[in-house]
Design a protein around this motif. Structure first.
Motif, PDB file in Angstrom:
ATOM      1  N   LYS A 104       2.361   0.304   5.845  1.00  0.00           N
ATOM      2  CA  LYS A 104       2.550  -0.778   4.760  1.00  0.00           C
ATOM      3  C   LYS A 104       1.807  -2.066   5.522  1.00  0.00           C
ATOM      4  CE  LYS A 104       6.958   0.815   2.944  1.00  0.00           C
ATOM      5  NZ  LYS A 104       8.346   0.421   2.951  1.00  0.00           N
ATOM      6  N   PRO A 105       1.326  -2.824   4.232  1.00  0.00           N
ATOM      7  CA  PRO A 105       0.738  -2.726   2.707  1.00  0.00           C
ATOM      8  C   PRO A 105      -0.131  -1.682   2.740  1.00  0.00           C
ATOM      9  CG  PRO A 105       0.062  -4.763   3.456  1.00  0.00           C
ATOM     10  CD  PRO A 105       0.518  -4.010   4.663  1.00  0.00           C
ATOM     11  N   PHE A 106      -0.312  -0.897   1.518  1.00  0.00           N
ATOM     12  CA  PHE A 106      -1.310   0.316   1.425  1.00  0.00           C
ATOM     13  C   PHE A 106      -1.582  -0.120   0.008  1.00  0.00           C
ATOM     14  CE2 PHE A 106       2.959   2.071   0.978  1.00  0.00           C
ATOM     15  CZ  PHE A 106       3.146   2.685  -0.464  1.00  0.00           C
ATOM     16  N   ARG A 107      -2.857   0.545  -0.564  1.00  0.00           N
ATOM     17  CA  ARG A 107      -3.534   0.600  -1.609  1.00  0.00           C
ATOM     18  C   ARG A 107      -2.843   1.946  -2.334  1.00  0.00           C
ATOM     19  NH1 ARG A 107      -9.533   0.191  -1.461  1.00  0.00           N
ATOM     20  NH2 ARG A 107      -9.203   1.557   0.270  1.00  0.00           N
ATOM     21  N   LEU A 108      -2.572   1.889  -3.625  1.00  0.00           N
ATOM     22  CA  LEU A 108      -2.267   3.099  -4.444  1.00  0.00           C
ATOM     23  C   LEU A 108      -3.224   3.982  -4.477  1.00  0.00           C
ATOM     24  CD1 LEU A 108      -0.092   4.654  -6.175  1.00  0.00           C
ATOM     25  CD2 LEU A 108      -0.908   3.296  -8.101  1.00  0.00           C
ATOM     26  N   ALA A 109      -4.406   3.675  -4.544  1.00  0.00           N
ATOM     27  CA  ALA A 109      -5.613   4.570  -4.616  1.00  0.00           C
ATOM     28  C   ALA A 109      -5.594   5.453  -3.233  1.00  0.00           C
ATOM     29  CB  ALA A 109      -6.804   3.697  -4.884  1.00  0.00           C
ATOM     30  N   GLU A 110      -5.340   4.757  -2.413  1.00  0.00           N
ATOM     31  CA  GLU A 110      -5.466   5.329  -0.916  1.00  0.00           C
ATOM     32  C   GLU A 110      -4.323   6.358  -0.979  1.00  0.00           C
ATOM     33  OE1 GLU A 110      -4.831   4.415   3.957  1.00  0.00           O
ATOM     34  OE2 GLU A 110      -5.094   2.886   2.423  1.00  0.00           O
ATOM     35  N   LEU A 111      -3.373   5.875  -1.210  1.00  0.00           N
ATOM     36  CA  LEU A 111      -2.019   6.794  -1.125  1.00  0.00           C
ATOM     37  C   LEU A 111      -2.307   8.198  -2.061  1.00  0.00           C
ATOM     38  CD1 LEU A 111       0.686   7.234  -0.011  1.00  0.00           C
ATOM     39  CD2 LEU A 111       1.737   6.164  -2.026  1.00  0.00           C
ATOM     40  N   LEU A 112      -2.675   7.732  -3.292  1.00  0.00           N
ATOM     41  CA  LEU A 112      -2.904   8.926  -4.257  1.00  0.00           C
ATOM     42  C   LEU A 112      -4.265  10.010  -3.510  1.00  0.00           C
ATOM     43  CD1 LEU A 112      -3.151   7.272  -7.569  1.00  0.00           C
ATOM     44  CD2 LEU A 112      -1.432   8.871  -6.810  1.00  0.00           C
ATOM     45  N   ALA A 113      -4.704   9.477  -2.815  1.00  0.00           N
ATOM     46  CA  ALA A 113      -5.968  10.359  -2.052  1.00  0.00           C
ATOM     47  C   ALA A 113      -5.411  11.213  -1.117  1.00  0.00           C
ATOM     48  CB  ALA A 113      -7.050   9.549  -1.503  1.00  0.00           C
ATOM     49  N   ARG A 114      -4.292  10.507  -0.223  1.00  0.00           N
ATOM     50  CA  ARG A 114      -3.742  11.417   0.828  1.00  0.00           C
ATOM     51  C   ARG A 114      -2.633  12.264   0.262  1.00  0.00           C
ATOM     52  NH1 ARG A 114      -3.025   8.338   5.826  1.00  0.00           N
ATOM     53  NH2 ARG A 114      -4.898   6.850   5.918  1.00  0.00           N
ATOM     54  N   ILE A 115      -2.004  12.013  -0.892  1.00  0.00           N
ATOM     55  CA  ILE A 115      -1.236  13.113  -1.683  1.00  0.00           C
ATOM     56  C   ILE A 115      -2.075  14.176  -2.169  1.00  0.00           C
ATOM     57  CG2 ILE A 115      -0.143  13.421  -3.818  1.00  0.00           C
ATOM     58  CD1 ILE A 115       0.836  10.491  -3.640  1.00  0.00           C
ATOM     59  N   ARG A 116      -3.470  13.923  -2.764  1.00  0.00           N
ATOM     60  CA  ARG A 116      -4.224  14.871  -3.287  1.00  0.00           C
ATOM     61  C   ARG A 116      -4.644  15.974  -2.241  1.00  0.00           C
ATOM     62  NH1 ARG A 116      -6.188  10.648  -6.732  1.00  0.00           N
ATOM     63  NH2 ARG A 116      -8.062  10.632  -4.976  1.00  0.00           N
ATOM     64  N   ALA A 117      -4.957  15.264  -1.016  1.00  0.00           N
ATOM     65  CA  ALA A 117      -5.379  16.148   0.107  1.00  0.00           C
ATOM     66  C   ALA A 117      -4.327  16.975   0.615  1.00  0.00           C
ATOM     67  CB  ALA A 117      -5.796  15.212   1.594  1.00  0.00           C
TER      68      ALA A 117
END
Length: 226
Positions: A104-117
């Motif tokens: 934290k703090p993180f960007r939602l776009a980065e987190l979504l990319a990690r989730i997809r991975a």
């Protein structure tokens, strides 16, 4: 729409509600809990595909929650959300079973990319059986034996070992390992690779023995063939 279930365990109301909205908008079934206890209850009832887990929870330490979740389901993908900067916290989190971490703090776009991975990786699990010396890796059963004794590995530890032993005796570059075990579009720190290598060495190498996993500086790692 993906439809995978994601459990969010985060005590900060602003972060939790934002994550739930963002994940729902991305097509996930998102469930948000604000405490470790409620998160564990939800985990047992809904059996999520992935967990976003804050380490700084008000009732139960996030590492304890992570350990209990992994003991219940060793295949679950867990991404730690942490404001802790100390490397030791990250190492411990990965050692108890987390697959990845985001600071934290993180960007939602980065987190979504990690989730997809993480979700894509769960679909690419090896099914081949390998044997190198006294080490046996069964990709279909996701089990490992060393000298006839079973070795308990966390999901990413297993994936990393399977990838290295697939090319035993050959150097596998850091970039290849990150792409094959994590994601080809990975753009975060590669320290997670080093943490998992260290964990594997602790579990596979006897005290004082030369490591089965050799470091080739500036290139990557090699699983030593006998």
């Amino acid at each position: 729409m993906s439809g995978e279930r994601v459990l969010i365990v985060e005590d900060d109301e602003r972060i939790g509600s934002t994550l739930r909205r963002g994940l729902s908008g991305a097509g996930y079934e998102a469930d948000w809990k604000a405490t470790g206890a409620s998160g564990l209850d939800s985990f047992r009832s809904i059996r999520p595909d992935l967990v976003l887990l804050d380490l700084g929870l008000p009732d139960i330490d996030g590492l304890t929650v992570c350990r209990e979740m992994c003991d219940s389901d060793p295949t679950v993908a867990i991404i730690m959300l942490t404001a802790r900067q100390e490397e030791l916290d990250v190492v411990v989190g990965l050692d108890v079973g987390a697959s990845d971490y985001v600071t934290k703090p993180f960007r939602l776009a980065e987190l979504l990319a990690r989730i997809r991975a993480q979700l894509r990786q769960s679909e690419r699990r090896p099914s081949t059986r390998f044997q190198v010396g006294d080490l046996v890796v069964d990709g279909g059963a996701r089990r490992v034996w060393l000298g006839g004794d079973e070795v308990e590995l966390r999901p990413k530890e297993f994936d990393l070992l399977a990838r290295l032993i697939e090319d035993a005796g050959v150097v596998v570059s850091r970039e290849t390992l990150m792409a094959d075990v994590w994601d080809e579009n990975w753009f975060g720190s590669t320290k997670t690779l080093d943490f998992h290598i260290a964990a594997l060495r602790n579990k596979l190498d006897g005290r004082g023995d030369e490591s089965r996993i050799a470091t080739v500086r500036g290139v990557g790692y090699r699983f030593e063939a006998p």
